[in-house]
Motif scaffolding. Structure first.
Motif, PDB file in Angstrom:
ATOM      1  N   GLY A 396       4.122   3.196  -6.044  1.00 57.91           N
ATOM      2  CA  GLY A 396       2.702   3.477  -6.207  1.00 57.91           C
ATOM      3  C   GLY A 396       1.893   2.250  -6.577  1.00 57.91           C
ATOM      4  N   SER A 397       2.520   1.337  -7.314  1.00 55.53           N
ATOM      5  CA  SER A 397       1.802   0.130  -7.737  1.00 55.53           C
ATOM      6  C   SER A 397       1.469  -0.779  -6.572  1.00 55.53           C
ATOM      7  CB  SER A 397       2.650  -0.639  -8.770  1.00 55.53           C
ATOM      8  OG  SER A 397       3.828  -1.158  -8.168  1.00 55.53           O
ATOM      9  N   LEU A 398       2.137  -0.573  -5.438  1.00 54.06           N
ATOM     10  CA  LEU A 398       1.863  -1.379  -4.252  1.00 54.06           C
ATOM     11  C   LEU A 398       0.414  -1.224  -3.804  1.00 54.06           C
ATOM     12  CD1 LEU A 398       2.815  -3.114  -1.835  1.00 54.06           C
ATOM     13  CD2 LEU A 398       3.538  -0.987  -0.718  1.00 54.06           C
ATOM     14  N   ALA A 399      -0.188  -0.075  -4.088  1.00 57.34           N
ATOM     15  CA  ALA A 399      -1.542   0.197  -3.612  1.00 57.34           C
ATOM     16  C   ALA A 399      -2.528  -0.868  -4.061  1.00 57.34           C
ATOM     17  CB  ALA A 399      -1.990   1.583  -4.096  1.00 57.34           C
ATOM     18  N   VAL A 400      -2.512  -1.212  -5.345  1.00 58.24           N
ATOM     19  CA  VAL A 400      -3.489  -2.157  -5.883  1.00 58.24           C
ATOM     20  C   VAL A 400      -3.294  -3.545  -5.291  1.00 58.24           C
ATOM     21  CG1 VAL A 400      -4.377  -3.265  -7.960  1.00 58.24           C
ATOM     22  CG2 VAL A 400      -3.721  -0.859  -8.023  1.00 58.24           C
ATOM     23  N   SER A 401      -2.082  -4.066  -5.344  1.00 60.67           N
ATOM     24  CA  SER A 401      -1.840  -5.428  -4.849  1.00 60.67           C
ATOM     25  C   SER A 401      -2.073  -5.523  -3.349  1.00 60.67           C
ATOM     26  CB  SER A 401      -0.415  -5.868  -5.190  1.00 60.67           C
ATOM     27  OG  SER A 401       0.534  -4.975  -4.632  1.00 60.67           O
ATOM     28  N   ALA A 402      -1.698  -4.485  -2.614  1.00 55.25           N
ATOM     29  CA  ALA A 402      -1.850  -4.512  -1.156  1.00 55.25           C
ATOM     30  C   ALA A 402      -3.316  -4.495  -0.752  1.00 55.25           C
ATOM     31  CB  ALA A 402      -1.119  -3.321  -0.534  1.00 55.25           C
ATOM     32  N   ILE A 403      -4.080  -3.590  -1.333  1.00 63.16           N
ATOM     33  CA  ILE A 403      -5.490  -3.487  -0.958  1.00 63.16           C
ATOM     34  C   ILE A 403      -6.258  -4.730  -1.381  1.00 63.16           C
ATOM     35  CG2 ILE A 403      -7.614  -2.174  -1.338  1.00 63.16           C
ATOM     36  CD1 ILE A 403      -5.883   0.348  -1.558  1.00 63.16           C
ATOM     37  N   LEU A 404      -6.003  -5.227  -2.594  1.00 58.75           N
ATOM     38  CA  LEU A 404      -6.665  -6.466  -3.021  1.00 58.75           C
ATOM     39  C   LEU A 404      -6.265  -7.630  -2.115  1.00 58.75           C
ATOM     40  CD1 LEU A 404      -6.494  -6.385  -6.935  1.00 58.75           C
ATOM     41  CD2 LEU A 404      -8.355  -5.653  -5.434  1.00 58.75           C
ATOM     42  N   GLY A 405      -5.009  -7.645  -1.679  1.00 56.91           N
ATOM     43  CA  GLY A 405      -4.542  -8.689  -0.782  1.00 56.91           C
ATOM     44  C   GLY A 405      -5.293  -8.684   0.543  1.00 56.91           C
ATOM     45  N   THR A 406      -5.573  -7.493   1.077  1.00 56.79           N
ATOM     46  CA  THR A 406      -6.329  -7.422   2.339  1.00 56.79           C
ATOM     47  C   THR A 406      -7.758  -7.909   2.149  1.00 56.79           C
ATOM     48  OG1 THR A 406      -7.067  -5.109   2.016  1.00 56.79           O
ATOM     49  CG2 THR A 406      -4.940  -5.456   3.097  1.00 56.79           C
ATOM     50  N   TYR A 407      -8.328  -7.652   0.969  1.00 55.72           N
ATOM     51  CA  TYR A 407      -9.672  -8.170   0.687  1.00 55.72           C
ATOM     52  C   TYR A 407      -9.667  -9.697   0.706  1.00 55.72           C
ATOM     53  CZ  TYR A 407     -10.830  -3.497  -1.259  1.00 55.72           C
ATOM     54  OH  TYR A 407     -11.046  -2.162  -1.449  1.00 55.72           O
ATOM     55  N   ILE A 408      -8.700 -10.276  -0.004  1.00 54.72           N
ATOM     56  CA  ILE A 408      -8.642 -11.739  -0.125  1.00 54.72           C
ATOM     57  C   ILE A 408      -8.531 -12.394   1.247  1.00 54.72           C
ATOM     58  CG2 ILE A 408      -7.258 -13.674  -0.973  1.00 54.72           C
ATOM     59  CD1 ILE A 408      -6.488 -11.861  -3.370  1.00 54.72           C
TER      60      ILE A 408
END
Length: 503
Positions: A396-408
């Motif tokens: 579940g924690s993948l959600a935050v890092s993944a979505i922020l990564g796509t923003y960056i």
């Protein structure tokens, strides 16, 4: 081919879809208010601010929770503004992976776009499972409070996740045509619920002093300094305010999307951010002792605060039920976002079984197969919780890092395009000359907070307290690279190959 008036579009929508090389398949039922309701309810900022307060109180205390939220909100406003402008340039359900495909250097457009597509799909899919899990554990927290004989079992949480997701699927299939109306109504509940929780806290609860609320920083995670503890505690507001791209993935169902969507994004960021900030300050003034509420058997400090304030299980249940209803509504919106993101990537042959996933059922005009796949994925992920909650939370924690990564990645590609002085696509909502500075500010903010989402909540790490996010994120990226080299590079159609900006 259906004409655009039958599907609810405008001439501008038709022109933009033709320019993006897309065929209109979905009904454009969303207007400004329903889009605003969609974005506000999916983020559910004031509700999730209460739910995630544990992390901020543990690392930061009341002062850390308040100032951490404020700093993150300001940073996210730069993120929202950047996404709003890109959404006006290319209002497509693909969102980030489409933008990367257009703006990245030509020699790596296809590869980077593919990685961002995979990351975004998996990030949102795991995010839905995580959100539904929060609703389920809140229900279990109430059961612990109201029934002294109730035993908190992991499989109960799994069944609740499946039930909540199934309920959300109904709204995204049989009631899909009513979804815009539902989002407008839920927006009203979102706002009324805010006051229904806020007023009792201010009227009934004893209050902490302003000095405690605004200046008392805690380091219960035992980090080397309170400053480092504060940065680790930013996970709470980062998770609370995430979802800037949520409405973007509904672009092809919004009437006059290139102007309605960016306006809705910015209004949602302003309204939700303000409500969340007021609720966080209220919570910190009325929570009593931080040490006592962190030990609550309910698993959620805010539930314990509600009970301490009202001294009534019925009152606590009603106040918590408001939050449960609102987060369930957020799950309905999240199913819509997740399924559209998945459908869009499959439309470009970015996923296994893409032709099946990208099918749009005639007459329904919704990506039904993508919706059902989303239900199946959430159900399978929830089963992991039966064996290990630690493993489930890691996924579940993948959600935050993944979505922020796509923003960056998408923001960096946009900045490079601006710095190369290449012409920008036309847009009806623009940041003007300040755009480059807002974009750079957003990236600087995201790079800092992205590092800290990989930190564990406690310095003294055990298998249970370890943040396995970094393992999941790296594993996802490695899998995406391997799949691209074996299959994706031959099948995937980069969105830029379809774009006809000269039209």
């Amino acid at each position: 081919m259906r004409n655009y008036s039958q599907l609810g579009g405008t001439e501008a929508d038709e022109q933009e879809m033709r320019m993006l090389g897309r065929t209109q398949q979905l009904n454009r039922n969303f207007r400004f208010i329903s889009t605003l309701g969609f974005a506000c309810t999916l983020m559910s900022t004031w509700e999730i601010a209460l739910m995630t307060s544990f992390f901020g109180l543990l690392n930061g205390g009341t002062a850390g929770l308040v100032w951490g939220y404020f700093v993150v909100w300001l940073g996210y406003m730069l993120v929202f503004a950047t996404i709003a402008e890109m959404a006006s340039m290319a209002p497509t359900s693909g969102g980030q992976y489409h933008w990367v495909s257009e703006f990245a250097p030509r020699n790596c457009q296809k590869f980077i776009s593919y990685l961002v597509g995979w990351t975004s799909v998996l990030g949102w899919q795991t995010g839905l499972a995580s959100l539904a899990f929060l609703v389920g554990t809140m229900i279990q927290g109430l059961l612990v409070l109201d029934n002294d004989t109730y035993v908190f079992e992991r499989w109960h949480g799994t069944l609740l996740v499946i039930a909540i997701t199934a309920f959300c699927i109904i709204f995204n299939t049989f009631l899909a045509k009513k979804l815009p109306m539902v989002e407008g109504l839920v927006l009203i509940i979102h706002l009324l619920g805010f006051f229904a929780v806020l007023i009792p806290l201010w009227v009934v609860a004893p209050r902490n002093s302003p000095k405690v609320v605004f200046t008392e920083f805690l380091n219960l995670g035992e980090w080397d300094s309170k400053g480092l503890s504060f940065m680790v505690g930013l996970l709470a507001p980062i998770y609370t305010l995430i979802g800037a791209d949520s409405a973007v993935h509904m672009s092809e169902e919004i009437k006059d999307a290139s102007i309605v969507l960016p306006k809705a994004i910015m209004w949602a960021a302003t309204i939700n951010g303000s409500l969340g900030f007021v609720m966080i300050i209220t919570f910190c003034f009325t929570l009593g002792s931080v040490f006592d509420i962190l030990e609550t058997p309910t698993g959620y400090p805010f539930i314990q605060v509600f009970y301490n304030v009202t001294q009534s299980k019925a009152g606590t249940s009603i106040m918590t039920a408001i939050i449960i209803v609102n987060i369930t509504s957020a799950s309905i919106s999240t199913v819509a976002t997740v399924s559209r993101q998945t459908w869009s990537f499959a439309r470009d042959k970015g996923l296994p079984f893409s032709s099946f996933i990208s099918h749009v059922k005639p007459g329904w005009n919704i990506p039904l197969n993508a919706v059902l796949l989303t239900f199946a994925i959430t159900t399978l992920l929830s089963l992991i919780n039966i064996g290990s909650t630690v493993a489930f939370n890691a996924i579940g924690s993948l959600a935050v890092s993944a979505i922020l990564g796509t923003y960056i990645i998408s923001f960096v590609c946009l900045i490079l395009r601006r710095l190369r002085k290449e012409p920008m696509p036309p847009r009806r909502w623009s940041l003007g000359g300040a755009g480059i500075f807002i974009n750079i500010g957003a990236v600087c903010f995201l790079l800092v907070v992205w590092v800290f989402v990989f930190f564990p909540i406690d310095k003294n790490v055990t298998a249970k307290t370890m943040n396995w996010n970094v393992v999941m994120f790296c594993g996802t990226m490695i899998f995406a690279v391997i799949y691209y080299l074996i299959v994706g590079r031959n099948q995937y159609t980069a969105p830029v190959d379809l774009v006809k900006r000269h039209l």
